[in-house]
Write an enzyme that holds these catalytic residues in place. Sequence first.
Site, PDB file in Angstrom:
ATOM      1  N   SER A 103      24.087  44.696  51.732  1.00 28.85           N
ATOM      2  CA  SER A 103      23.284  44.430  52.917  1.00 28.85           C
ATOM      3  C   SER A 103      23.944  43.298  53.684  1.00 28.85           C
ATOM      4  CB  SER A 103      21.870  44.032  52.483  1.00 28.85           C
ATOM      5  OG  SER A 103      21.270  43.218  53.472  1.00 28.85           O
TER       6      SER A 103
ATOM      7  N   HIS B   1       4.854  64.843  37.995  1.00 26.33           N
ATOM      8  CA  HIS B   1       4.069  64.043  38.961  1.00 26.33           C
ATOM      9  C   HIS B   1       4.598  62.611  39.063  1.00 26.33           C
ATOM     10  CE1 HIS B   1       1.068  67.299  38.565  1.00 26.33           C
ATOM     11  NE2 HIS B   1       1.324  67.208  37.265  1.00 26.33           N
TER      12      HIS B   1
ATOM     13  N   GLN C 231      27.484  83.119  70.189  1.00 27.55           N
ATOM     14  CA  GLN C 231      28.527  82.091  70.124  1.00 27.55           C
ATOM     15  C   GLN C 231      27.994  80.827  69.436  1.00 27.55           C
ATOM     16  OE1 GLN C 231      31.433  81.566  73.375  1.00 27.55           O
ATOM     17  NE2 GLN C 231      30.380  79.646  73.788  1.00 27.55           N
TER      18      GLN C 231
ATOM     19  N   TYR D 253      26.187  92.807  71.221  1.00 28.14           N
ATOM     20  CA  TYR D 253      26.621  91.413  71.356  1.00 28.14           C
ATOM     21  C   TYR D 253      25.906  90.728  72.516  1.00 28.14           C
ATOM     22  CZ  TYR D 253      29.426  87.269  72.110  1.00 28.14           C
ATOM     23  OH  TYR D 253      29.813  85.964  72.266  1.00 28.14           O
TER      24      TYR D 253
ATOM     25  N   GLU E 104      21.734  58.364  49.300  1.00 25.57           N
ATOM     26  CA  GLU E 104      20.792  58.463  50.423  1.00 25.57           C
ATOM     27  C   GLU E 104      21.341  59.388  51.507  1.00 25.57           C
ATOM     28  OE1 GLU E 104      18.462  54.272  50.552  1.00 25.57           O
ATOM     29  OE2 GLU E 104      20.620  54.168  50.828  1.00 25.57           O
TER      30      GLU E 104
ATOM     31  N   LYS F 142      21.773  42.596  47.348  1.00 25.37           N
ATOM     32  CA  LYS F 142      21.520  44.040  47.370  1.00 25.37           C
ATOM     33  C   LYS F 142      22.748  44.905  47.153  1.00 25.37           C
ATOM     34  CE  LYS F 142      18.371  46.017  49.411  1.00 25.37           C
ATOM     35  NZ  LYS F 142      17.657  46.665  50.515  1.00 25.37           N
TER      36      LYS F 142
HETATM   37  N1  ARG Z   1      33.464  82.956  72.171  1.00 22.90           N
HETATM   38  C1  ARG Z   1      32.746  84.156  71.915  1.00 22.90           C
HETATM   39  C2  ARG Z   1      31.860  83.999  70.681  1.00 22.90           C
HETATM   40  O1  ARG Z   1      32.068  83.092  69.955  1.00 22.90           O
HETATM   41  C3  ARG Z   1      33.710  85.276  71.675  1.00 22.90           C
HETATM   42  C4  ARG Z   1      33.191  86.609  72.021  1.00 22.90           C
HETATM   43  C5  ARG Z   1      33.128  86.773  73.478  1.00 22.90           C
HETATM   44  N2  ARG Z   1      32.661  88.065  73.843  1.00 22.90           N
HETATM   45  C6  ARG Z   1      32.135  88.300  75.014  1.00 22.90           C
HETATM   46  N3  ARG Z   1      31.736  89.493  75.255  1.00 22.90           N
HETATM   47  N4  ARG Z   1      32.039  87.384  75.926  1.00 22.90           N
HETATM   48  O2  ARG Z   1      30.947  84.735  70.440  1.00 22.90           O
END
Ligand code: ARG
Length: 459
Positions: A277, A156, A322, A317, A290, A283
């Site tokens: 400072s 504490h 990205q 994907y 920090e 200082k």
């Molecule tokens: N620049 C893209 C990334 O970092 C690469 C992959 C791109 N793929 C796509 N189907 N557009 O994810």
Amino acid sequence: MALWGGRFTQAADQRFKQFNDSLRFDYRLAQQDIIGSIAWSKALVTVNVLTQQEQQTLALALETLLKKVTADPQQILASDAEDIHSWVEQQLIEQVGDLGKKLHTGRSRNDQVATDLKLWCKHQVPVLLHTLNTLRQQLVVTAEKYQDAVMPGYTHLQRAQPVTFAHWCLAYFEMLSRDITRLQDALARLDVSPLGCGALAGTAYPIDREQLADWLGFARATNNSLDTVSDRDHVMELLAAAAIGMNHLSRFAEDLIIFNSGEANFVELSDKVTSGSSLMPQKKNPDALELIRGKTGRVFGALSGAMMTFKSLPLAYNKDMQEDKESLFDALDTWHDCLDMAALVLEGLEINYARCCEAAQQGYANATELADYLVAKGVPFREAHHIVGAAVVGAIAKQRALEALTLTELKVFSPVIEEDVYPILSLESCLAKRNAKGGVAASQVKLAIEDAKKALSTM
Ligand code: ARG
């Protein structure tokens, strides 16, 4: 021209292109993209897409490119290619002409970027492990130096029981050791090759993905193509490891900032890691510490950002993904730099022994000792606790430490107190009694230092 120009009749808006392009940060994957491409070219020979001769030509050009980018990665930034994958392909086509256009057969940027990033992580994690270990080394050196530097330990932020600066150093050694195993665990889990998963459904060429994984130095190939191109667990895991690691560093920094304050004055920081400072000439500010404390927020921000980005993303994907790279690069760079700074701070640190000892003596840090003394004389602990509480109030009223009270004064609180109480109340005795494993007694700290050195020697 973009890689995917054929379906389009209009050029991308310049503002969209800038928004969409990732080269300005994914140029850091250049080496990995080239290494992945060389392995892919070898795989294409096995499925009769490339001849041996063609593969050799491609590999030679890619190796030359690898040397070029290793010497000066920043040169990539001069290009207006969309991303690092397009850039490498463009360079290759410039070097070997139409043959370069065959390389992307059966591959997608989706399995490519997943591969590149994992290869990058596999390269970066050992760098971090090394830096973590360097700080561990510095902690052990500092612990060894300050085994007899007694200072107050806190709960504490109230003085609780005396400890040594060595014991404090070894507490951080433990945290860093966990950070190391956390990274090693993450590394073992990410060591699985995405290449050959194509865009999402797998590659249409009968490539031996295990062999390909082996060529790239991965432990094995991934199991499911949909998962593979969607998986960024390794990004979240590494960010989590970084956030926890920074959390430890922030506590290290904060402890030292407090120890360095005018109020505590336990330590003196080196001029090498402090600043003055512009207004107040007296200082000396603990800026390095920090900044370590401050940057913890940014690394945790990267983790929470990534968690949000991947939350609810439908398979497989999506361009959202990205967003994984900038924060990962920044967080790991930041963690690395903070580890480095922490070691530098420790290296130049001086302990103000007298002041530490004086503070350890104040604040009734030996009150538990008096209670244990009473317990040894047959008083039940709860009762002993109460008696000592009253004794502390009495001592505060007299503005004296417990050991500065006379025997007659002490006997007012309990008749069982005798002359033999005084050695028990000394700092030395407080420390020496904590002799079970993990305790602050000098012999335990010595053992802990030996164990720590053994751990260091196995890294
Ligand atoms: N620049 C893209 C990334 O970092 C690469 C992959 C791109 N793929 C796509 N189907 N557009 O994810």
